[in-house]
Design an enzyme around this catalytic site. Sequence first.
Site, PDB file in Angstrom:
ATOM      1  CE1 TYR A 167      34.777  42.907  28.579  1.00 18.02           C
ATOM      2  CE2 TYR A 167      34.930  41.508  26.772  1.00 18.02           C
ATOM      3  CZ  TYR A 167      35.525  42.234  28.001  1.00 18.02           C
ATOM      4  OH  TYR A 167      36.740  41.800  28.159  1.00 18.02           O
ATOM      5  CD  GLU A 217      39.004  40.456  26.507  1.00 17.88           C
ATOM      6  OE1 GLU A 217      37.972  40.199  25.900  1.00 17.88           O
ATOM      7  OE2 GLU A 217      39.175  40.957  27.501  1.00 17.88           O
ATOM      8  CE1 TYR A 242      46.422  32.471  31.013  1.00 20.77           C
ATOM      9  CE2 TYR A 242      48.083  33.768  32.112  1.00 20.77           C
ATOM     10  CZ  TYR A 242      47.051  33.653  31.578  1.00 20.77           C
ATOM     11  OH  TYR A 242      46.216  34.834  31.341  1.00 20.77           O
ATOM     12  CD  GLN A 302      43.265  31.548  33.334  1.00 23.96           C
ATOM     13  OE1 GLN A 302      43.351  32.288  34.668  1.00 23.96           O
ATOM     14  NE2 GLN A 302      42.754  32.280  32.377  1.00 23.96           N
ATOM     15  CE1 TYR A 303      45.810  23.804  37.807  1.00 24.45           C
ATOM     16  CE2 TYR A 303      44.475  23.441  36.077  1.00 24.45           C
ATOM     17  CZ  TYR A 303      44.835  23.436  37.367  1.00 24.45           C
ATOM     18  OH  TYR A 303      43.808  22.898  38.377  1.00 24.45           O
ATOM     19  N   GLY A 348      56.677  27.549  46.844  1.00 28.13           N
ATOM     20  CA  GLY A 348      55.685  26.515  46.318  1.00 28.13           C
ATOM     21  C   GLY A 348      55.449  26.279  44.829  1.00 28.13           C
ATOM     22  N   PRO A 354      55.909  28.440  36.360  1.00 28.66           N
ATOM     23  CG  PRO A 354      55.374  30.455  36.706  1.00 28.66           C
ATOM     24  CD  PRO A 354      55.235  29.172  37.119  1.00 28.66           C
TER      25      PRO A 354
END
Length: 400
Positions: free
Chosen positions: A94, A136, A189, A206-207, A274, A279
């Site tokens: 940051y 976070e 994910y 990311q998946y 699609g 998820p």
Amino acid sequence: MSPQQKDLVKATVPVLKEHGVLLTTHFYNRMFTHNPELKHLFNMGNQQNKRQQTALAMAVLAYAEHIEDPSVLLPVVDTIGHKHASLHIRPEHYAIVGRHLIASIAEVLGEAATPELLEAWTVAYTQLAGLMSGREQQIYDEKVALPGGWSGWRPFVVRKKVRESEEITSFYLYPVDGGAVADFKPGQYISLRLFLPEYNLQQPRQYSLSSAPNGEHYRISVKREAGSQHPDGMISNRLHDFVEPGDMIDLSAPSGNFTLKAGDGKPQVFISGGVGQTPLMAMLESLVRTDASTPITWVHGCKNERVHAFKADLNAIAEQVARVEKHFFYDSAESLSHNEYLGWVSLDQLPAETLHPEAEYYICGPGPFIRQHYRYLVDRGIDKANIHFEEFGPLSLSVN
């Protein structure tokens, strides 16, 4: 922030609306020139297609518009916080971003960037960075506290690679250390990263996790992108073409707040287009295993049956579990079976009783797909609080 500083930040809103992407494009070019090591953290495909620049411009604009009460942005902060935690973004990043953002404001605005304006934005950014890094850190702490949990990157091995359709392939990932893997909330994910020798870069992507938690492995189901130079295919196509059983991949722990809201018996309706069903597959599997009574409706659309991943699995679930109702839409089809339709997903083609007024709705697919079905449900009186959606890629979708 002082009232005067808030007024200065708010005064930049018109400029941000008109020139926000110009500013963020300048910012990324500047940052990657001075700090090229950050290219390993950012999705450079989204730099090519400008999605990241647009998403950041929208975020900066939203923050300026709500500078009087940033708390209204907490849902967005949570979503971005999960993405950052998945990429192992730390407070020191940051500081680098802030330095280049303020410098970019000065360089793009020129004489209009007075010392007072730059000071106001410095204070505003510091406030935002504290809000983001604080959330976070909470997410990191939550990950580590889970049995089998971790933070940062952990090596996994591909044990199995399964072709689900002409476009989608599943990868079964097991920890190299042989330890347990953390359970996750269905819908979450993981991030993985691969080294791209042609760019000399580590690249994260990311998946969605596409199967229910099991404590032993994770499954992701990846779509091949058309064209070898497609920005979204830099990692996805490499997984298809080069990653085989026995290969190792670094993963981050599961993240994300697009998760199953079951537990009170409310009907659950899943709407996907699609690869957006990935998820939702984890949600469906988990719901079928743990809930014996909740009515479930599955609505999915894709180009044709050849690219329809998991169709056999879904048919088997619907045959075994009477409370699961499925509807498939195909852009083209040689023949149609019961509850199959020709054309794009159209909710008004479904039986009236399918869309329960009190159901929880989950929508996942391309941005226009999400927007269309969100508005359809809202127009028919569905409470917005009961409609959940996830857009793959940088956060840029507004449906209100």
